[in-house]
Design a protein around this motif. Structure first.
Motif, PDB file in Angstrom:
ATOM      1  N   VAL A 129       0.859  -1.189   0.000  1.00 18.80           N
ATOM      2  CA  VAL A 129       0.000   0.000   0.000  1.00 18.80           C
ATOM      3  C   VAL A 129       0.894   1.238   0.000  1.00 18.80           C
ATOM      4  O   VAL A 129       1.689   1.445   0.908  1.00 18.80           O
ATOM      5  N   LYS A 130       0.765   2.053  -1.037  1.00 16.85           N
ATOM      6  CA  LYS A 130       1.650   3.221  -1.213  1.00 16.85           C
ATOM      7  C   LYS A 130       0.887   4.509  -0.922  1.00 16.85           C
ATOM      8  O   LYS A 130      -0.260   4.672  -1.336  1.00 16.85           O
ATOM      9  N   ILE A 131       1.553   5.414  -0.237  1.00 20.92           N
ATOM     10  CA  ILE A 131       0.961   6.678   0.174  1.00 20.92           C
ATOM     11  C   ILE A 131       1.744   7.809  -0.482  1.00 20.92           C
ATOM     12  O   ILE A 131       2.972   7.845  -0.398  1.00 20.92           O
ATOM     13  N   GLU A 132       1.052   8.734  -1.125  1.00 20.74           N
ATOM     14  CA  GLU A 132       1.719   9.842  -1.791  1.00 20.74           C
ATOM     15  C   GLU A 132       2.105  10.932  -0.798  1.00 20.74           C
ATOM     16  O   GLU A 132       1.379  11.205   0.163  1.00 20.74           O
ATOM     17  N   GLY A 133       3.242  11.543  -1.020  1.00 20.86           N
ATOM     18  CA  GLY A 133       3.702  12.623  -0.150  1.00 20.86           C
ATOM     19  C   GLY A 133       4.796  13.426  -0.840  1.00 20.86           C
ATOM     20  O   GLY A 133       5.079  13.239  -2.027  1.00 20.86           O
ATOM     21  N   PHE A 134       5.418  14.320  -0.070  1.00 22.20           N
ATOM     22  CA  PHE A 134       6.497  15.165  -0.588  1.00 22.20           C
ATOM     23  C   PHE A 134       7.629  15.227   0.431  1.00 22.20           C
ATOM     24  O   PHE A 134       7.388  15.247   1.649  1.00 22.20           O
ATOM     25  N   PHE A 135       8.843  15.256  -0.074  1.00 16.00           N
ATOM     26  CA  PHE A 135      10.005  15.387   0.805  1.00 16.00           C
ATOM     27  C   PHE A 135      10.130  16.836   1.276  1.00 16.00           C
ATOM     28  O   PHE A 135       9.939  17.766   0.503  1.00 16.00           O
ATOM     29  N   ARG A 136      10.482  17.011   2.554  1.00 14.93           N
ATOM     30  CA  ARG A 136      10.689  18.342   3.106  1.00 14.93           C
ATOM     31  C   ARG A 136      12.138  18.549   3.544  1.00 14.93           C
ATOM     32  O   ARG A 136      12.821  19.436   3.062  1.00 14.93           O
ATOM     33  N   GLU A 137      12.646  17.741   4.450  1.00 20.24           N
ATOM     34  CA  GLU A 137      14.041  17.884   4.865  1.00 20.24           C
ATOM     35  C   GLU A 137      14.523  16.600   5.525  1.00 20.24           C
ATOM     36  O   GLU A 137      13.742  15.822   6.064  1.00 20.24           O
ATOM     37  N   ARG A 138      15.832  16.405   5.457  1.00 23.36           N
ATOM     38  CA  ARG A 138      16.459  15.237   6.068  1.00 23.36           C
ATOM     39  C   ARG A 138      16.989  15.631   7.438  1.00 23.36           C
ATOM     40  O   ARG A 138      17.707  16.627   7.573  1.00 23.36           O
ATOM     41  N   LEU A 146      16.292   9.417   8.957  1.00 18.21           N
ATOM     42  CA  LEU A 146      15.047  10.049   9.384  1.00 18.21           C
ATOM     43  C   LEU A 146      14.852  11.353   8.610  1.00 18.21           C
ATOM     44  O   LEU A 146      15.801  12.119   8.407  1.00 18.21           O
ATOM     45  N   CYS A 147      13.612  11.611   8.188  1.00 16.88           N
ATOM     46  CA  CYS A 147      13.337  12.843   7.450  1.00 16.88           C
ATOM     47  C   CYS A 147      11.924  13.337   7.741  1.00 16.88           C
ATOM     48  O   CYS A 147      11.074  12.611   8.287  1.00 16.88           O
ATOM     49  N   HIS A 148      11.689  14.602   7.393  1.00 16.30           N
ATOM     50  CA  HIS A 148      10.357  15.187   7.441  1.00 16.30           C
ATOM     51  C   HIS A 148       9.720  15.064   6.065  1.00 16.30           C
ATOM     52  O   HIS A 148      10.361  15.374   5.046  1.00 16.30           O
ATOM     53  N   VAL A 149       8.478  14.625   6.049  1.00 13.98           N
ATOM     54  CA  VAL A 149       7.734  14.534   4.790  1.00 13.98           C
ATOM     55  C   VAL A 149       6.383  15.209   4.979  1.00 13.98           C
ATOM     56  O   VAL A 149       5.912  15.403   6.106  1.00 13.98           O
ATOM     57  N   GLU A 150       5.777  15.572   3.856  1.00 16.10           N
ATOM     58  CA  GLU A 150       4.434  16.163   3.888  1.00 16.10           C
ATOM     59  C   GLU A 150       3.452  15.182   3.278  1.00 16.10           C
ATOM     60  O   GLU A 150       3.653  14.698   2.156  1.00 16.10           O
ATOM     61  N   GLN A 172      -0.712  14.920   2.680  1.00 15.42           N
ATOM     62  CA  GLN A 172      -2.006  15.617   2.721  1.00 15.42           C
ATOM     63  C   GLN A 172      -1.900  16.940   3.482  1.00 15.42           C
ATOM     64  O   GLN A 172      -2.755  17.269   4.303  1.00 15.42           O
ATOM     65  N   GLY A 173      -0.813  17.665   3.195  1.00 14.37           N
ATOM     66  CA  GLY A 173      -0.652  18.986   3.774  1.00 14.37           C
ATOM     67  C   GLY A 173      -0.127  19.025   5.188  1.00 14.37           C
ATOM     68  O   GLY A 173       0.074  20.108   5.752  1.00 14.37           O
ATOM     69  N   LYS A 174       0.147  17.861   5.772  1.00 12.53           N
ATOM     70  CA  LYS A 174       0.617  17.809   7.151  1.00 12.53           C
ATOM     71  C   LYS A 174       2.045  17.271   7.213  1.00 12.53           C
ATOM     72  O   LYS A 174       2.411  16.374   6.453  1.00 12.53           O
ATOM     73  N   ASN A 175       2.830  17.807   8.145  1.00 15.97           N
ATOM     74  CA  ASN A 175       4.220  17.374   8.317  1.00 15.97           C
ATOM     75  C   ASN A 175       4.269  16.091   9.142  1.00 15.97           C
ATOM     76  O   ASN A 175       3.569  15.964  10.168  1.00 15.97           O
ATOM     77  N   ASN A 176       5.072  15.127   8.706  1.00 19.24           N
ATOM     78  CA  ASN A 176       5.203  13.851   9.396  1.00 19.24           C
ATOM     79  C   ASN A 176       6.660  13.409   9.416  1.00 19.24           C
ATOM     80  O   ASN A 176       7.463  13.823   8.569  1.00 19.24           O
ATOM     81  N   LEU A 177       6.975  12.547  10.372  1.00 21.67           N
ATOM     82  CA  LEU A 177       8.277  11.900  10.399  1.00 21.67           C
ATOM     83  C   LEU A 177       8.231  10.622   9.580  1.00 21.67           C
ATOM     84  O   LEU A 177       7.219   9.907   9.584  1.00 21.67           O
ATOM     85  N   ALA A 178       9.327  10.334   8.884  1.00 16.06           N
ATOM     86  CA  ALA A 178       9.393   9.102   8.100  1.00 16.06           C
ATOM     87  C   ALA A 178      10.780   8.491   8.208  1.00 16.06           C
ATOM     88  O   ALA A 178      11.790   9.205   8.222  1.00 16.06           O
ATOM     89  N   TYR A 179      10.811   7.182   8.295  1.00 15.71           N
ATOM     90  CA  TYR A 179      12.068   6.432   8.291  1.00 15.71           C
ATOM     91  C   TYR A 179      12.572   6.332   6.864  1.00 15.71           C
ATOM     92  O   TYR A 179      11.803   6.076   5.924  1.00 15.71           O
ATOM     93  N   LEU A 180      13.863   6.542   6.677  1.00 15.81           N
ATOM     94  CA  LEU A 180      14.488   6.480   5.358  1.00 15.81           C
ATOM     95  C   LEU A 180      15.420   5.262   5.311  1.00 15.81           C
ATOM     96  O   LEU A 180      16.513   5.295   5.881  1.00 15.81           O
ATOM     97  N   PRO A 181      15.017   4.183   4.658  1.00 19.91           N
ATOM     98  CA  PRO A 181      15.809   2.948   4.668  1.00 19.91           C
ATOM     99  C   PRO A 181      16.927   2.942   3.629  1.00 19.91           C
ATOM    100  O   PRO A 181      17.080   1.992   2.858  1.00 19.91           O
TER     101      PRO A 181
END
Length: 376
Positions: A8-17, A22-26, A28-37
């Motif tokens: 299941v894939k979720i669309e988003g945008f990269f914000r900063e590493r 670990l990085c910040h992603v957007e 649906q308009g909200k900032n989230n934390l994401a693991y970068l493997p």
């Protein structure tokens, strides 16, 4: 391909590493934390605003999402290195890798010497260790690995040379035609590659995916033009020195006199006909005997990165002219007393590593110019 269609894939945008993993992603308009493997630098992929595909995180309760792929040009580039291994397993099962079509999977995560190797294959007569490397650094036709110095990668090559086996570089770009070790980025890995090339089987393939990222629609073996290394892999070339000043600062710069340097980022273009790596080590030091204009600034500025470009050509002034078109301003006559350039020091208000134009210029010299050295 099961491993991709079940995801299941979720669309988003990269914000900063934030750090390597670990990085910040957007989303649906909200900032989230994401693991970068992926431990690579990924400069050309992880630029602010880059479209991403994410999955729900495998780290329950820690980070909500995992970065799966990034958009580059018209294609998705898979960043999850574990996913690459699963894709290769399915391609092996489907007999879609021509030089491995006679092999079947015998084991995974095989521990030998000081390493774990990805797969153990067998053709019924003999076994074959297979180490898989995900390659995300590529230009129009040339791809390279690694995109950051990799001691682990070097160790794998050395141990494969003792045990016998294959190192398979998997390039996430269907347009690639050639593969090389990233001699600009990791000279130690490149030296080891050349040292063991007669004892390790080196292969590279490119993968093409459908738009939904559910199917592998192309598998192509790439050429490895070693003649480029024989011509260009020497301690000679040009370099970019990236510095940051945290505050405005007046600095006396030899015969140039006192200069007011604005808070921000500076890129200096230099060259070394020989002993390039010794020159780069010297620039890393804050305190040293003052010799060049850049030494005055280096005393006060934080060192961000040194970016070498190994080349047999004298391109220092050409590179400076191209950088001038990207910078907000120049520091007149800085570092250019022995040429006709207006400057070799360029000011950027924001980090150039977050600029697509800067990364494209860097990759032109690292990934496009070497194509001229390939024998036809």
């Amino acid at each position: 391909m099961t491993v991709l269609t079940n995801l299941v894939k979720i669309e988003g945008f990269f914000r900063e590493r934030i750090n390597r993993f670990l990085c910040h992603v957007e989303i649906q308009g909200k900032n989230n934390l994401a693991y970068l493997p992926n431990p690579g630098r990924l400069w050309e992929l992880l630029l602010p605003g880059t479209p991403l595909l994410l999955t729900t995180s495998r780290f329950k309760g820690k980070y909500p999402y995992t970065v799966f792929a990034a958009r580059k040009n018209a294609s998705w580039v898979i960043l999850d290195t574990q996913m690459t291994n699963l894709i290769i397993e399915e391609l092996l099962l489907e007999k879609r890798i021509p030089f491995l079509k006679d092999y079947t999977l015998k084991g995974k995560e095989v521990k030998l010497l000081k390493s774990r190797f990805d797969l153990l294959l067998s053709d019924g007569r003999k076994d074959l260790l297979l180490e898989i490397k995900t390659c995300t650094l590529f230009g129009s036709r040339l791809s390279m690995f690694p995109d950051a110095p990799s001691e682990r990668g070097r160790r794998h090559l050395l141990e494969l040379s003792e045990l016998g086996g294959m190192c398979l570089f998997v390039v996430m770009n269907p347009e690639s035609e050639y593969f090389l070790p990233a001699y600009h980025v990791d000279p130690v890995f490149t030296s080891t590659f050349l040292e063991v090339k007669d004892r390790v089987i080196f292969k590279a393939i490119s993968l093409g995916f459908d738009e939904a990222l559910e199917k592998v629609i192309s598998v192509k073996e790439l050429k490895i033009p070693l003649e480029v290394l024989y011509k260009a892999f020497k301690p000679s070339g040009v370099y970019l020195l990236l510095l940051e000043l945290k505050t405005d600062k007046k600095i006396s710069v030899g015969t140039l006199g006192e200069i007011l340097f604005d808070k921000g980022f500076y890129v200096y273009v230099g060259s070394a006909i020989r002993n390039l790596y010794q020159r780069l080590k010297r620039h890393e030091k804050h305190k040293k005997r003052i010799r060049w204009h850049i030494d005055y600034l280096r005393e006060y500025a934080d060192h961000l990165r040194i970016i070498p470009i190994l080349t047999p050509e004298k391109i220092e002034c050409e590179l400076a002219q191209n950088l001038k078109t990207l910078a907000q301003s120049i520091i007149p006559h800085f570092g250019s007393s022995d040429c006709n350039c207006k400057s070799h020091l360029f000011y950027f208000e924001k980090s150039p590593l977050n600029s697509n134009d800067f990364i494209n210029l860097l990759n032109f010299y690292r990934l496009e110019k070497p194509l001229e050295l390939i024998a036809h």
